[in-house]
Design a protein around this motif. Structure first.
Motif, short mmCIF file in Angstrom:
data_model
loop_
_atom_site.label_atom_id
_atom_site.label_comp_id
_atom_site.label_asym_id
_atom_site.label_seq_id
_atom_site.Cartn_x
_atom_site.Cartn_y
_atom_site.Cartn_z
N LEU A 126 0.26 1.39 -4.20
CA LEU A 126 -0.98 1.64 -4.26
C LEU A 126 -0.97 3.29 -4.12
CD1 LEU A 126 -2.71 -1.19 -2.81
CD2 LEU A 126 -2.14 -0.89 -5.08
N ASN A 135 0.80 -1.10 0.01
CA ASN A 135 -0.10 -0.16 -0.01
C ASN A 135 0.89 1.20 -0.17
OD1 ASN A 135 -2.79 1.17 0.30
ND2 ASN A 135 -1.87 1.91 2.09
N VAL A 162 -6.98 -5.96 -4.89
CA VAL A 162 -6.39 -4.84 -4.45
C VAL A 162 -7.02 -4.10 -3.33
CG1 VAL A 162 -6.14 -2.39 -5.51
CG2 VAL A 162 -5.87 -4.51 -7.08
#
Length: 376
Positions: free
Chosen positions: A134, A130, A210
């Motif tokens: 992301l 993350n 995800v």
């Protein structure tokens, strides 16, 4: 030995008379001193002739074997100060440094992924992925495209649980992603925001994976309470699909907040409720119609029609670059009620209405101060 005739002489080995001191040239001489070559450095030679040491144009000057002690004793000029030196510009060095840092960070990231040197919690949250993949993918949208302004971040606790309750809009739930970037990047400890998402998110193959890696989970009371008891910053969007799928004519008009399940979770865990108002998300995809037959065929809540989509195809899927404002309100304390009040419908209803009204009034206040949708 031939007589040296200077180029600026009078042809007889002597210079012309000095200009009148009262002439206009005085100012030039005063402000621009003569160079060594032009100065009057003539000295009488032993034979009575005048010699010039300022500029030697004799044959010895061009003879490689001539004695040139002054040149030998002079210090050589640095290589980078020569006529043809090309120093490396600083921006290029900065780019190289950034590339080197990026390569090193990428190598370290891949090493940790290959060796398994990272942790995944019970919800599937992968903090390493993350923080390094992301969130960096979302930051260009946050910083450059939507230019998000964040206020009230001090109302989020540095430690411990809290339930963020926000309005929902925009056809596609980008507002939740932008809020997660705001919470992570603006809180002192870079705390992750754990969103409670709809069932449809976890029914989609790639999106489901995800979402789990980003720390999100199903929007249900058991998962909400588990996150809050772990001391996580948890976020919920009570309007659901009614909020993100509403027509453009109903923008910034909050839809029903359901039956107040998020309030019950906060009461049972004693977590404070933080109202969050998001301005700017309503205009990224102005929904002017709904292709309901196609939506039922695809199994989705709605199929939006906007001024650009589906008319322009994939180009119409690019969100408009509206200016966003995310405002976190003051926390609403729930610890004074006690867990037993989670079963009291009146308490739940009152708190739900208080949160909804706080968000709505904040939306109106921010909208009243906004110049236009693109400049904020």
């Amino acid at each position: 030995m031939a007589k040296v005739i200077p180029l600026h002489g009078d042809g007889m080995g002597r210079r012309s008379a000095a200009p009148d001191s009262t002439g206009v040239g005085d100012d030039l001489i005063k402000h621009h001193p003569p160079t060594p070559d032009d100065s009057d450095d003539s000295q009488p030679s032993p034979d009575g002739e005048t010699s010039y040491t300022g500029a030697d144009y004799s044959a010895e000057h061009f003879d490689d074997s001539a004695d040139n002690s002054d040149a030998d004793s002079a210090e050589p000029a640095p290589a980078d100060e020569g006529m043809f030196a090309l120093p490396i510009p600083l921006p290029l060095g900065g780019v190289r440094s950034k590339i080197a840092v990026q390569v090193a960070e990428t190598a370290a990231f891949m090493r940790r992924r290959v060796t398994g040197d990272y942790e995944i919690d019970e919800f599937g949250y992968d903090e390493h992925l993350n923080d390094n993949v992301l969130l960096p993918l979302l930051r260009p949208l946050f910083d450059k495209w939507f230019r998000v302004d964040v206020s009230g971040i001090e109302h989020l606790p540095e430690h411990g649980a809290a339930l963020i309750v926000a309005n929902h809009a925009g056809v596609v739930p980008i507002d939740g992603l932008m809020t997660s970037v705001a919470v992570h990047d603006r809180t002192p400890g870079h705390r992750p925001m754990r969103m409670l998402a709809a069932d449809l998110v976890f029914d989609m193959p790639v999106v489901s994976t995800v979402a789990r890696k980003a720390g999100h989970t199903l929007a249900c009371n058991p998962d909400a309470e588990r996150l809050l008891r772990k001391g996580e910053l948890t976020a919920v969007f009570p309007e659901g699909f009614k909020g993100i799928g509403k027509p453009y004519s109903d923008r910034y008009k909050l839809q029903r907040f359901g039956r107040g399940g998020f309030v019950s979770a906060a009461l049972r865990t004693g977590a404070p409720i933080i109202p969050c108002s998001i301005v700017g998300s309503e205009e990224i995809y102005p929904k002017i119609g709904d292709f309901k037959a196609l939506a039922r065929l695809l199994g989705i809540p709605y199929f939006p029609i906007t001024p650009l989509f589906p008319l322009l195809g994939p180009v119409g899927m690019i969100p408009l670059p509206t200016k966003w404002h995310i405002v976190f309100g003051e926390p609403i304390d729930t610890s004074e009620f006690g867990p037993a009040c989670a079963e009291d419908p009146m308490v739940v209803f009152d708190l739900t209405d208080q949160v909804r009204e706080t968000i709505q009034q904040t939306l109106y206040r921010v909208l009243a101060n906004r110049r236009n949708i693109f400049l904020g």
